[in-house]
Scaffold this active site. Structure first.
Site, PDB file in Angstrom:
ATOM      1  CE1 TYR B 150      -1.742  -3.470   1.887  1.00  0.00           C
ATOM      2  CE2 TYR B 150      -3.676  -1.742   1.798  1.00  0.00           C
ATOM      3  CZ  TYR B 150      -2.606  -2.859   1.192  1.00  0.00           C
ATOM      4  OH  TYR B 150      -3.196  -3.640  -0.227  1.00  0.00           O
ATOM      5  CD  GLU B 235       0.049  -2.968  -1.544  1.00  0.00           C
ATOM      6  OE1 GLU B 235      -1.270  -4.109  -1.753  1.00  0.00           O
ATOM      7  OE2 GLU B 235       1.272  -4.460  -0.937  1.00  0.00           O
TER       8      GLU B 235
END
Lengths: 287, 424
Positions: B150, B235
């Site tokens: 992530y 993201e």
């Protein structure tokens, strides 16, 4: 006393020749604010309501002693105006303009932190020390000199609360609008610290709203404060995921909820009012 | 629209990574908001929505910036996916929606052959996720996933800085990642994200040397995108390691609408809003639809929120949030009230606390609006602040009552909405 602003604060108006700049310069002068200069590139030598206009902040500071500058400049040029004021050595900026890009706000605040400059706003009504001086766009009539400090994220909601206080005979030492954007200069804690240290302020009213964690952070500081704090929060019935007008007023990923703020403030010993007109009652009880 | 077509409409092939844009897709991008943002950038300076991009748009930006993404194509018709599927053994079919939790809502499917893929595409295009119909799907090569990471760059409002978040536990929702598995690094915006910092983050993700080198490059590129596009969020979740390569298997970009004036030319704008919300936005009014039956117009976000809370306190429910801002022109008020009336509320509350807004201007505007619009529902006005006496006098001269106390005004409007509901 009072915080940040008093009757002797010498004020510069950036964007003094625009509609907003002219109108609010007149309003501030009427209130007694010491506006000593204005800036409007290319319009140096003019006067607005008797205030001399300079082409640049640098020119203004070489002619006048200036403590604070208020910025009435279109959003896309606010960063330029703020940098210009900071480079010229001005120590307090009040940025009225709304819709300042987020990255610009971050750059302004980062430079201000480095330079030790205090920033009120952006997207704020400004700051007022009732009976002494005001820098901003708030109505002149609703404030009453006194001993309660007020710090708020929102403009008209603060007017609502302040007018309730004034009607109840509770005056204010200084009222500060932090601004409704996600990134603003002064935070609740910065202003709470100043009120805690200000001998004139006997209690503080905090006006918050949903979104972010500024109220929760403020609660951490309130725990150790000697002065009583009364809080009012807007957005109890706001649905998650929707921006309620202010860029910062949004419940995202379960964070920034009304409940979490009320719990944090209550646990810190603040008195949380659930209706705007309860604030003056609570304040009357604690001072 | 020419700029938009060149960037988004034509079939493009980029080296090893081909996004084959179906001809229908640009029509999707051709909504009015997009066109007008290209042609009239000043129009939206007074508004502030949260501008999220679809995954495929984020991936196009990643690709252009040199971040590897899986080969894929975008479609709006199920039968068209055959084109892409015929070239790949296994594919992932992903609904393009802005809301989170897409996977859990069944918005991602996998297929091994053309027939299966068309069936999956059909199911997805009939799916509603959080109330919104899926209109676009992204079909991608299915990746062999060796590791999932992530990485995000976002804005920390309390630190007032960009914040880099990274975790070796990628793939799941970031809220579910325990704090000890999350690497956080605040970025000084005046220094930027430097290579040493990106390398340090990559090193802490427990990757081998080649993988870490790729990941730190990607992190640097993400920060470049964050700055170049005035993003609030960039993201990648998951950033996958697949047979030695590191690719963005999913992507989210949220832009700051206050910076539209300096967006790169190719920025697409997507919005999932009601027609009224779009119209209000054009007028520079903050408007959010709610579920109740009392129309609300106030000036200032905080006071509007508080007004809605007070309505609830007295047993009513607001139909909307409307911060009409500082302006009090007749034209703006006509349009604002038209929006409110079109939601068919049982009663209306106008709550104005005059700061910049002057009460006499508001009163004059309302008198004119009342004469030109045929308002059939009860309207309660609360007017205080700058030039209050003049404003109240103007209303009184036209037979309109106003309130000074917000509590009284709200009690009244709740009662009127109730009796009007009973009468209906």
């Amino acid at each position: 006393m009072a915080i940040i602003l008093n009757q002797n604060t010498k004020i510069l108006v950036q964007g003094i020749t625009g509609n907003q700049g002219q109108f609010h310069t007149a309003q501030m002068l009427t209130y007694g604010s010491k506006i000593v200069a204005g800036v409007s590139p290319g319009k140096g030598g003019q006067h607005v309501h008797g205030v001399p206009v300079y082409n640049s902040v640098e020119e203004a500071v070489s002619n006048e002693k200036i403590d604070a500058s208020v910025i009435f400049i279109p959003a896309k040029l606010v960063k330029e105006a703020a940098f210009e004021a900071m480079e010229a050595g001005i120590e307090t900026l009040v940025i009225i303009t709304e819709h300042v890009p987020l990255h610009d706000a971050m750059e302004i605040v980062a430079l201000a932190q480095k330079e030790g400059v205090g920033i009120v706003g952006p997207n704020t009504f400004g700051i007022i020390s009732p009976g002494k001086s005001k820098i901003g766009i708030m109505p002149n009539t609703i404030f009453l000199p006194g001993e309660v400090g007020v710090v708020a994220r929102s403009g008209t909601l603060s007017y609502e609360i302040v007018s309730q206080l004034s009607k109840a005979g509770i005056g204010q030492s200084t009222v500060v609008g932090l601004g409704g954007d996600r990134i603003v200069g002064f935070s609740f804690v910065d202003i709470l610290k100043k009120f805690e240290a200000d001998p004139e302020s006997k209690a503080v009213v905090l006006v918050g709203e949903i979104g972010g964690n500024a109220e929760e952070t403020a609660a951490e500081y309130i725990k150790g404060m000697s002065k009583p704090v009364v809080a009012f929060l807007a957005g109890k019935s706001a649905p998650p995921g929707k921006r309620m007008g202010h860029a910062g007023a949004i419940i995202e990923r379960g964070k920034g909820t009304f409940q979490s703020k009320v719990e944090a403030l209550t646990a810190a010993g603040a008195h949380v009012a659930s209706l705007p007109w309860e604030v003056s009652k609570f304040v009357a009880e604690v001072i | 629209m020419i700029a938009a077509r060149e960037n988004w409409g034509l079939k493009e092939t980029w080296g090893s990574c081909a996004y084959i844009f179906n001809d229908v897709v640009p029509v999707k991008c051709q909504n009015r908001v997009f066109q007008e943002t290209l042609t009239n950038r000043n129009l939206y300076e007074r508004t502030r929505p949260n501008m999220k991009l679809y995954e495929y748009m984020a991936k196009e930006i990643f690709h252009k910036s040199g971040i590897a993404v899986p080969r894929g194509a975008v479609y709006t018709r199920a039968e068209d996916v055959v084109e892409f599927v015929s070239q790949h053994a296994q594919v992932a079919i992903k609904s393009q929606v802005l809301s989170g939790g897409r996977g859990k809502a069944g918005g991602i499917k996998f297929a091994d052959n053309a027939e299966e893929a068309v069936e999956c595409a059909r199911q997805l295009l009939n799916l509603k996720i959080k109330g919104l119909k899926v209109e676009t799907i992204l079909v991608e090569e299915k990746l062999q996933i060796d590791k999932e990471i992530y990485v995000a760059i976002t804005v920390d409002s309390s630190a007032k800085r960009p914040l880099l978040l990274a975790s070796a536990a990628g793939g799941m929702e970031i809220e579910e990642v325990p704090d000890e598995k999350l690497i956080k690094r605040l970025i000084d915006i005046n220094i930027g994200l430097r290579p040493y910092a990106a390398k340090e983050i990559a090193r802490r993700l427990g990757l081998n040397r080649e993988e870490a080198a790729q990941v730190s490059e990607i992190i640097l590129k993400m920060y470049q995108i964050f700055c170049a596009y005035d993003a609030e969020l960039v993201e990648i979740n998951p950033l996958v390691v697949s047979e030695g390569r590191v690719l963005a298997a999913d992507g989210k970009i949220t832009l700051d609408d206050e910076a539209t004036f300096r967006y790169p030319q190719d920025v697409p704008i997507v919005e999932e809003r009601t027609e009224r919300e779009v119209k209000a936005r054009e007028l520079g009014i903050s408007y959010v639809e709610l579920e109740g039956d009392i129309g609300v117009m106030a000036n200032g976000a905080g006071i509007t929120m508080a007004t809605i809370d007070i309505i609830k306190y007295f047993g009513g429910e607001a139909r909307n949030f409307m911060d009409a801002g500082g302006g009090a022109s007749t034209e703006a008020m006509v349009h604002a009230l038209e929006i409110l009336l079109s939601t068919e509320p049982k009663a209306l509350l106008i709550n104005v606390f005059g700061g910049i807004t002057r009460c006499d201007d508001v009163a004059r505007a309302y008198v004119q609006v009342k004469n030109s619009l045929d308002i059939k529902i009860p309207v309660v006005i609360r007017l205080v602040g700058t030039n209050q006496a003049e404003g109240v006098a103007i209303l009184r001269d036209h037979g309109i009552d106003s309130y000074e106390e917000v509590g009284e005004a709200v009690k009244r409007v709740v009662a009127l909405a109730r009796s009007s509901a009973k009468g209906a």
